[in-house]
Design a protein around this motif. Sequence first.
Motif: not given
Length: 339
Positions: A266-282
């Motif tokens: 859920r923390s990745w949905d916060a307004p200040d959260a970035p988009t996760p890095a592309p696979y496989p970096h994330q």
Amino acid sequence: MPILQAPMAGACPPALAAAVAGAGGMGAAGVVLDAPEKISTWVREFRSRSEGPFQLNMWIPDPVDDDPAKIAAAQGFLRGFGEPGPEQPPGPSFEEQCEAMLEARPRVISSIMGLFSPAYVDRLHEAGIAWFACATTLAEAQAAQAAGADAIVAQGLEAGGHRGVFEPDAAESTSVGLLALLPHIVDGVDLPVVATGGIADGRGVAAALTLGASAVQVGTALLRSPETGIAETWAASLEGLAPEDTVTTRAYSGRLGRAAPTAYVRSWDAPDAPTPAPYPHQRRLVGQWRKGTPAPAAEVAVDRGNHWAGQAAARAAAEPAADVVTRMWSQAQTLLPSR
């Protein structure tokens, strides 16, 4: 019985696959994370437990997106959870993994997120190995048929874990439920179709077969079985989890997957959260932080494992895998006309 265990990378030990195969289904291993030696070891242990059939599953690699800004943004956000551990070593070679699968001679080698090369497909068929290709649309299924697939695994949006969409950026917009997807693919290809996504009891099996599937594939329904051996926190997150409460996220790997709504996810949905890095970096970054030091004041910790969960998670029973699949097939037979 026409029930296949889903090849869940990180949650398909030989004991689980052997239990499903021993009950009359097909076992499986998702080996995208495994070096060739580990693939060989898994196969040896499975065969020491069962003479039944199994499949090995591999991701088709995405074009690598090395955008430094995207990677740096994900790193910066993860620093809010603590300090990372050491850099993760490079993952195993796709080509070497494919050779190891071929050498293992399973009944089936399956793909997700794309298609094997024509040369590899020829080698599978020369070895008497069937290729099952995961598809989330009719266009993907038809492309797999044209490429030589022997069966299509039709994956509905209900499925837990990673979405099998060929184009990674289209995963959020390619979301078709199994009830609509399955007959669409059955009518559009001349191959057997295996249905997967949200099937966790005999009613789901009977419905899929009635809609034209030749078999079903189940994953989340087996996650709480003792042979699977997932972490207690993951198992607990499945209990009573309503279909509408599962979420899709890129927070674990950079590829979209369906999971339980943990605080980390859920923390990745916060307004200040970035988009996760592309696979496989994330995936690599999350692995670093799992081995790192949590921040003392952090309210949320990085999940120690990926809490994948399909929309039928609440129906997963803490029972032996053989009992689960045997009951599913027994229930389905009472609902189906004589076969």
